[in-house]
Design a protein around this motif. Structure first.
Motif, PDB file in Angstrom:
ATOM      1  N   ALA A 230     -35.493 -37.280   6.668  1.00 34.37           N
ATOM      2  CA  ALA A 230     -34.674 -36.069   6.722  1.00 34.37           C
ATOM      3  C   ALA A 230     -33.241 -36.314   6.285  1.00 34.37           C
ATOM      4  O   ALA A 230     -32.657 -35.506   5.555  1.00 34.37           O
ATOM      5  CB  ALA A 230     -34.688 -35.496   8.139  1.00 34.37           C
ATOM      6  N   VAL A 231     -32.675 -37.438   6.717  1.00 34.04           N
ATOM      7  CA  VAL A 231     -31.244 -37.675   6.490  1.00 34.04           C
ATOM      8  C   VAL A 231     -30.967 -38.385   5.168  1.00 34.04           C
ATOM      9  O   VAL A 231     -30.009 -38.047   4.464  1.00 34.04           O
ATOM     10  CB  VAL A 231     -30.645 -38.507   7.655  1.00 34.04           C
ATOM     11  CG1 VAL A 231     -29.169 -38.777   7.430  1.00 34.04           C
ATOM     12  CG2 VAL A 231     -30.854 -37.790   8.970  1.00 34.04           C
ATOM     13  N   LEU A 232     -31.794 -39.349   4.809  1.00 37.04           N
ATOM     14  CA  LEU A 232     -31.493 -40.190   3.641  1.00 37.04           C
ATOM     15  C   LEU A 232     -32.322 -39.832   2.415  1.00 37.04           C
ATOM     16  O   LEU A 232     -31.827 -39.903   1.295  1.00 37.04           O
ATOM     17  CB  LEU A 232     -31.694 -41.668   4.002  1.00 37.04           C
ATOM     18  CG  LEU A 232     -30.859 -42.164   5.180  1.00 37.04           C
ATOM     19  CD1 LEU A 232     -31.138 -43.636   5.450  1.00 37.04           C
ATOM     20  CD2 LEU A 232     -29.380 -41.961   4.906  1.00 37.04           C
ATOM     21  N   LEU A 233     -33.584 -39.467   2.623  1.00 34.73           N
ATOM     22  CA  LEU A 233     -34.409 -39.133   1.462  1.00 34.73           C
ATOM     23  C   LEU A 233     -34.078 -37.746   0.914  1.00 34.73           C
ATOM     24  O   LEU A 233     -34.146 -37.521  -0.294  1.00 34.73           O
ATOM     25  CB  LEU A 233     -35.891 -39.221   1.832  1.00 34.73           C
ATOM     26  CG  LEU A 233     -36.882 -39.080   0.674  1.00 34.73           C
ATOM     27  CD1 LEU A 233     -36.627 -40.143  -0.383  1.00 34.73           C
ATOM     28  CD2 LEU A 233     -38.314 -39.156   1.183  1.00 34.73           C
ATOM     29  N   THR A 234     -33.690 -36.821   1.793  1.00 32.61           N
ATOM     30  CA  THR A 234     -33.359 -35.465   1.339  1.00 32.61           C
ATOM     31  C   THR A 234     -32.264 -35.456   0.280  1.00 32.61           C
ATOM     32  O   THR A 234     -32.434 -34.844  -0.783  1.00 32.61           O
ATOM     33  CB  THR A 234     -32.964 -34.573   2.537  1.00 32.61           C
ATOM     34  OG1 THR A 234     -34.076 -34.450   3.418  1.00 32.61           O
ATOM     35  CG2 THR A 234     -32.552 -33.189   2.066  1.00 32.61           C
ATOM     36  N   PRO A 235     -31.101 -36.120   0.503  1.00 35.30           N
ATOM     37  CA  PRO A 235     -30.079 -36.120  -0.545  1.00 35.30           C
ATOM     38  C   PRO A 235     -30.547 -36.764  -1.850  1.00 35.30           C
ATOM     39  O   PRO A 235     -30.143 -36.335  -2.942  1.00 35.30           O
ATOM     40  CB  PRO A 235     -28.926 -36.927   0.057  1.00 35.30           C
ATOM     41  CG  PRO A 235     -29.230 -37.136   1.466  1.00 35.30           C
ATOM     42  CD  PRO A 235     -30.662 -36.792   1.708  1.00 35.30           C
ATOM     43  N   VAL A 236     -31.407 -37.785  -1.741  1.00 27.31           N
ATOM     44  CA  VAL A 236     -31.931 -38.434  -2.946  1.00 27.31           C
ATOM     45  C   VAL A 236     -32.767 -37.446  -3.752  1.00 27.31           C
ATOM     46  O   VAL A 236     -32.625 -37.325  -4.980  1.00 27.31           O
ATOM     47  CB  VAL A 236     -32.772 -39.674  -2.564  1.00 27.31           C
ATOM     48  CG1 VAL A 236     -33.526 -40.209  -3.771  1.00 27.31           C
ATOM     49  CG2 VAL A 236     -31.881 -40.759  -1.970  1.00 27.31           C
ATOM     50  N   MET A 237     -33.644 -36.714  -3.075  1.00 29.17           N
ATOM     51  CA  MET A 237     -34.497 -35.758  -3.767  1.00 29.17           C
ATOM     52  C   MET A 237     -33.683 -34.592  -4.330  1.00 29.17           C
ATOM     53  O   MET A 237     -33.960 -34.106  -5.434  1.00 29.17           O
ATOM     54  CB  MET A 237     -35.562 -35.238  -2.797  1.00 29.17           C
ATOM     55  CG  MET A 237     -36.454 -36.319  -2.218  1.00 29.17           C
ATOM     56  SD  MET A 237     -37.472 -37.140  -3.451  1.00 29.17           S
ATOM     57  CE  MET A 237     -38.971 -36.210  -3.319  1.00 29.17           C
ATOM     58  N   LEU A 238     -32.689 -34.150  -3.571  1.00 25.37           N
ATOM     59  CA  LEU A 238     -31.859 -33.047  -4.056  1.00 25.37           C
ATOM     60  C   LEU A 238     -31.003 -33.474  -5.245  1.00 25.37           C
ATOM     61  O   LEU A 238     -30.706 -32.667  -6.125  1.00 25.37           O
ATOM     62  CB  LEU A 238     -30.975 -32.524  -2.920  1.00 25.37           C
ATOM     63  CG  LEU A 238     -31.724 -31.858  -1.760  1.00 25.37           C
ATOM     64  CD1 LEU A 238     -30.741 -31.345  -0.718  1.00 25.37           C
ATOM     65  CD2 LEU A 238     -32.620 -30.731  -2.250  1.00 25.37           C
ATOM     66  N   ALA A 239     -30.572 -34.736  -5.270  1.00 26.48           N
ATOM     67  CA  ALA A 239     -29.815 -35.238  -6.416  1.00 26.48           C
ATOM     68  C   ALA A 239     -30.701 -35.365  -7.649  1.00 26.48           C
ATOM     69  O   ALA A 239     -30.238 -35.230  -8.787  1.00 26.48           O
ATOM     70  CB  ALA A 239     -29.188 -36.585  -6.073  1.00 26.48           C
ATOM     71  N   LEU A 240     -31.996 -35.606  -7.419  1.00 27.52           N
ATOM     72  CA  LEU A 240     -32.938 -35.715  -8.529  1.00 27.52           C
ATOM     73  C   LEU A 240     -33.191 -34.350  -9.180  1.00 27.52           C
ATOM     74  O   LEU A 240     -33.425 -34.268 -10.389  1.00 27.52           O
ATOM     75  CB  LEU A 240     -34.260 -36.306  -8.015  1.00 27.52           C
ATOM     76  CG  LEU A 240     -35.422 -36.387  -9.007  1.00 27.52           C
ATOM     77  CD1 LEU A 240     -35.099 -37.379 -10.121  1.00 27.52           C
ATOM     78  CD2 LEU A 240     -36.705 -36.794  -8.284  1.00 27.52           C
ATOM     79  N   ALA A 241     -33.142 -33.289  -8.389  1.00 27.96           N
ATOM     80  CA  ALA A 241     -33.498 -31.951  -8.877  1.00 27.96           C
ATOM     81  C   ALA A 241     -32.748 -31.540 -10.143  1.00 27.96           C
ATOM     82  O   ALA A 241     -33.381 -31.153 -11.141  1.00 27.96           O
ATOM     83  CB  ALA A 241     -33.300 -30.925  -7.763  1.00 27.96           C
ATOM     84  N   PRO A 242     -31.395 -31.594 -10.188  1.00 29.77           N
ATOM     85  CA  PRO A 242     -30.711 -31.176 -11.416  1.00 29.77           C
ATOM     86  C   PRO A 242     -30.955 -32.115 -12.590  1.00 29.77           C
ATOM     87  O   PRO A 242     -30.968 -31.673 -13.739  1.00 29.77           O
ATOM     88  CB  PRO A 242     -29.230 -31.175 -11.011  1.00 29.77           C
ATOM     89  CG  PRO A 242     -29.139 -32.062  -9.831  1.00 29.77           C
ATOM     90  CD  PRO A 242     -30.442 -31.928  -9.117  1.00 29.77           C
ATOM     91  N   LYS A 243     -31.166 -33.400 -12.319  1.00 30.17           N
ATOM     92  CA  LYS A 243     -31.400 -34.357 -13.414  1.00 30.17           C
ATOM     93  C   LYS A 243     -32.700 -34.048 -14.133  1.00 30.17           C
ATOM     94  O   LYS A 243     -32.805 -34.215 -15.352  1.00 30.17           O
ATOM     95  CB  LYS A 243     -31.440 -35.784 -12.862  1.00 30.17           C
ATOM     96  CG  LYS A 243     -30.114 -36.272 -12.290  1.00 30.17           C
ATOM     97  CD  LYS A 243     -30.258 -37.682 -11.738  1.00 30.17           C
ATOM     98  CE  LYS A 243     -28.967 -38.163 -11.095  1.00 30.17           C
ATOM     99  NZ  LYS A 243     -29.103 -39.508 -10.499  1.00 30.17           N
ATOM    100  N   ALA A 244     -33.720 -33.631 -13.369  1.00 28.99           N
ATOM    101  CA  ALA A 244     -35.019 -33.325 -13.975  1.00 28.99           C
ATOM    102  C   ALA A 244     -35.230 -31.824 -14.150  1.00 28.99           C
ATOM    103  O   ALA A 244     -36.319 -31.398 -14.534  1.00 28.99           O
ATOM    104  CB  ALA A 244     -36.139 -33.911 -13.112  1.00 28.99           C
ATOM    105  N   ARG A 245     -34.179 -31.041 -13.853  1.00 25.03           N
ATOM    106  CA  ARG A 245     -34.262 -29.578 -13.941  1.00 25.03           C
ATOM    107  C   ARG A 245     -35.415 -29.035 -13.105  1.00 25.03           C
ATOM    108  O   ARG A 245     -36.217 -28.209 -13.555  1.00 25.03           O
ATOM    109  CB  ARG A 245     -34.403 -29.141 -15.405  1.00 25.03           C
ATOM    110  CG  ARG A 245     -33.213 -29.558 -16.266  1.00 25.03           C
ATOM    111  CD  ARG A 245     -33.408 -29.159 -17.708  1.00 25.03           C
ATOM    112  NE  ARG A 245     -32.337 -29.672 -18.554  1.00 25.03           N
ATOM    113  CZ  ARG A 245     -32.301 -29.536 -19.871  1.00 25.03           C
ATOM    114  NH1 ARG A 245     -33.285 -28.893 -20.502  1.00 25.03           N
ATOM    115  NH2 ARG A 245     -31.308 -30.028 -20.585  1.00 25.03           N
ATOM    116  N   ILE A 246     -35.485 -29.538 -11.869  1.00 23.26           N
ATOM    117  CA  ILE A 246     -36.520 -29.130 -10.923  1.00 23.26           C
ATOM    118  C   ILE A 246     -35.879 -28.238  -9.870  1.00 23.26           C
ATOM    119  O   ILE A 246     -34.758 -28.482  -9.435  1.00 23.26           O
ATOM    120  CB  ILE A 246     -37.139 -30.372 -10.231  1.00 23.26           C
ATOM    121  CG1 ILE A 246     -37.716 -31.338 -11.275  1.00 23.26           C
ATOM    122  CG2 ILE A 246     -38.219 -29.965  -9.235  1.00 23.26           C
ATOM    123  CD1 ILE A 246     -38.102 -32.684 -10.696  1.00 23.26           C
TER     124      ILE A 246
END
Length: 390
Positions: free
Chosen positions: A102-118
């Motif tokens: 919840a705390v550490l993986l969430t920001p990683v996944m959210l940071a990935l979203a704009p890079k992959a346009r997801i």
């Protein structure tokens, strides 16, 4: 300093204050308080060590590298990315605790979203739902599991032997709900996504040390080491690496004092309330027949009303240690059930804050309705698997 604290921090400190006051006033006898605190000190050591390990692993870019490579491996196919993300979130929850997801993986996944346009919301919902529903398999997966281990009377391998089927059931239902309400074509923007470019790791030594620390933790658990010992040994490797390579990133903020305060206060307040009428109320709610479905439903309902940690402790007190199925059903209720309200688990509260910082809008009506459906269907499937398979 008090003004700078958030509302949640003030609630945690207030809870501890109430627990401390209960002892000298006689509401909680000294012997009972000492027994309660003696029960939790290994858990607090584990909690500090696993959070430090997870925080430094994130700093070493291990999570970032895995997330980026998942997106590349998916090759623009949303179905492939969906299975990779659910597997990753489930693995992190099972082995490194739901708060890590919840705390550490969430920001990683959210940071990935704009890079992959997801679209960000499907990724965010994947992390928070699986942070809760994938936390049944091992004692380390959820603090509620650790709280119940002594009374349940199982070691880590025996616990996994009882919970593997319920865990598979809860993950399967969660995946079905995630795809239906957040990942399918009509709920996201595009037919395909753009695989991101892989970025080099900033410090390969720190990356390697963090990866080695996580692997050591998993190996020690498989060798039946105590969770506090395993987490401390794994964290020590990563801390030493940061001392040598990036000492300035080792700060006191790594210590999860909020969790320490909350858990300590909880172990003083709940025994106090149990001595003054709470136990009678809990007995009335779960009944005397030992029905696992009713127990799980009460655990889930209380979790969404007040939070899963106090809910578990309040109900566990009135369940005899001989009723192993009922205790495991309570864990199912307090692990799988807290997906409806924002305060149902500490992980969910922290997740909402992370979404706010990343400017990800979570439609509250949709969150409540889909969470209710997942809690009901997921809990029925999980308890059925516990009773008939596990």
């Amino acid at each position: 300093m008090w003004r700078r604290l958030g509302v949640l921090d003030k609630i945690r400190i207030g809870l501890l204050g109430l627990g401390v006051v209960a002892v000298p006033t006689g509401l909680l006898p000294w012997e009972a308080a000492a027994d309660s605190l003696d029960e939790i000190w290994p858990l607090l050591i584990f909690l500090v060590a696993i959070i430090v390990l997870a925080e430094l692993t994130k700093e070493a870019q291990v999570f970032d590298a895995i997330a980026a490579r998942m997106a590349v491996f998916g090759r623009g196919n949303y179905a492939a990315l969906f299975f990779l993300c659910t597997a990753f979130a489930s693995f992190i929850t099972i082995f490194l605790n739901l708060d890590t997801t919840a705390v550490l993986l969430t920001p990683v996944m959210l940071a990935l979203a704009p890079k992959a346009r997801i679209a960000a919301l499907p990724l965010a919902m994947t992390t928070i739902w699986l942070a809760n529903t994938a936390s049944l398999l091992l004692p380390v997966s959820n603090l509620t599991n650790l709280l119940g281990m002594e009374k349940i009377g199982l070691d880590a391998q025996e616990f996994a032997g009882r919970m593997w089927a319920p865990q598979l059931a809860s993950i399967a239902v969660t995946m079905a709900f995630l795809w239906a309400f957040y990942w399918r074509r009509g709920e996201r923007r595009d037919l395909r996504y753009t695989p991101p470019l892989l970025e080099p790791v900033a410090d390969r030594v720190l990356f390697g040390a963090a990866a080695a620390g996580c692997l050591l933790f998993i190996v020690l658990l498989l060798l039946k080491a105590h969770v506090a010992v395993a987490a401390t040994a794994a964290a020590a490797i990563v801390v030493v690496a940061f001392l040598v390579r990036a000492r300035e990133r080792l700060t006191w903020s790594l210590i999860p004092w909020q969790l320490i305060v909350f858990v300590t206060g909880l172990f003083l307040v709940v025994p106090t309330l149990s001595r003054h009428g709470l136990s009678d109320l809990m007995t009335w709610m779960i009944g005397t027949e030992g029905d696992p479905y009713r127990t799980a439903a009460v655990g889930a309902g209380l979790s969404n009303a007040i939070n899963n940690l106090p809910a578990y402790k309040a109900v566990e007190t009135v369940i005899p240690s001989t009723s192993q199925d009922q205790l495991l059903a309570l864990l199912a209720g307090t692990n799988v059930g807290p997906v409806i309200t924002p305060w149902a688990s500490l992980a969910t509260l922290l997740w909402f804050e992370s979404c706010r910082r990343h400017e990800v809008k979570v439609p509250m009506g949709r969150f409540l309705l889909t969470g209710t459906g997942l809690a009901v269907v997921g809990l029925l499937a999980t308890v059925w698997a516990l009773v008939h398979v596990g």
